[in-house]
Scaffold this active site. Sequence first.
Site, short mmCIF file in Angstrom:
data_model
loop_
_atom_site.label_atom_id
_atom_site.label_comp_id
_atom_site.label_asym_id
_atom_site.label_seq_id
_atom_site.Cartn_x
_atom_site.Cartn_y
_atom_site.Cartn_z
N ASP A 76 0.85 -1.19 0.00
CA ASP A 76 0.00 0.00 0.00
C ASP A 76 0.89 1.24 0.00
O ASP A 76 1.79 1.36 0.83
CB ASP A 76 -0.92 0.02 1.22
CG ASP A 76 -2.09 -0.94 1.08
OD1 ASP A 76 -2.13 -1.70 0.10
OD2 ASP A 76 -2.96 -0.93 1.96
N HIS A 127 -6.42 2.21 -4.67
CA HIS A 127 -6.63 2.41 -3.22
C HIS A 127 -7.48 3.66 -3.00
O HIS A 127 -7.46 4.22 -1.91
CB HIS A 127 -5.27 2.54 -2.53
CG HIS A 127 -5.29 2.26 -1.05
ND1 HIS A 127 -6.06 1.27 -0.49
CD2 HIS A 127 -4.62 2.84 -0.03
CE1 HIS A 127 -5.87 1.25 0.82
NE2 HIS A 127 -5.00 2.20 1.13
N HIS A 131 -8.52 8.72 -0.61
CA HIS A 131 -8.40 7.95 0.62
C HIS A 131 -9.52 8.25 1.63
O HIS A 131 -9.27 8.42 2.82
CB HIS A 131 -7.03 8.19 1.28
CG HIS A 131 -6.59 7.06 2.16
ND1 HIS A 131 -6.87 7.02 3.51
CD2 HIS A 131 -5.89 5.94 1.89
CE1 HIS A 131 -6.35 5.92 4.03
NE2 HIS A 131 -5.76 5.24 3.07
N HIS A 225 3.70 -1.86 3.81
CA HIS A 225 3.72 -0.45 3.43
C HIS A 225 5.13 -0.07 3.00
O HIS A 225 6.10 -0.40 3.69
CB HIS A 225 3.27 0.43 4.59
CG HIS A 225 1.81 0.28 4.92
ND1 HIS A 225 1.35 -0.74 5.72
CD2 HIS A 225 0.73 1.00 4.55
CE1 HIS A 225 0.03 -0.64 5.83
NE2 HIS A 225 -0.38 0.41 5.13
#
Length: 269
Positions: A76, A127, A131, A225
Amino acid sequence: MWKHHIVGIVLAALIISIGFSYQPFSAQGKEIHWGLKRATNEKQAEAGAELDALLEKHGAIYKGPADKKVLYLTFDNGYENGYTESILDTLKAEKIRATFFLTGHYLESATPLVKRMIEDGHQIGNHSYGHPNLARLSKDEIKKELQKFDNRLKELTSLERTTVTRPPEGIFNEQVLEAANEIGHQHFFWSIAFIDWHRDQKKGGKYAYDQLMSQIHPGAIILMHTVSPDNAEGLPSFIKDARKMGYTFGTLDDLNINKLDIPLSFLPR
């Protein structure tokens, strides 16, 4: 926005650390925070029968088959912290294709790295652009979030669009899954994760390595991450030792298995 992102990740980590505890919910409207029972001794992580059924209904996936020792690396990317290039170098050296779930901020601010991901054969996942908490949006707003990202991706890179998505902070409901399906997206969650997003709290490569090895299991979709120096340092050893244990590395497209009429996403236009 990023403060909200970190808070959401912390909450998700707490859920992951204690295991998913099912409470009755209306899948259509109530927020569901992704969490599961961690894998131990190479036995698969479990999200619970009712959540499994909801995901299966919409072609959403968080792990692969239990009888195949295949791992799926996903990352991510909300913002760049200087370690993505090292991770890309490792993946290239090990001949592994991963999936990078990007936000609009990352797409805009780290475009050269995004282009390298594509050139190296990696998959770009959606994603969302801004956000947000998708479970608090209308179906049309959810679609617009995903499509805004795809439109910008098309403008900046050789890709036409994305076909795999992951909700911000792991928060969703049935409407989020439905909205994504209706515009040709398949949701991918994860079965291995750990606290790895503190950009200024370096714990070392061994920390990341130990976390990954302690949760390893057949079919694992691994979430990391790229902001973490620990991941960049620990990834090479993890890959080598996982292979010694008989594991191979696959791509999320291998898991589509024709449940949804969604095209493979490694194809540039």
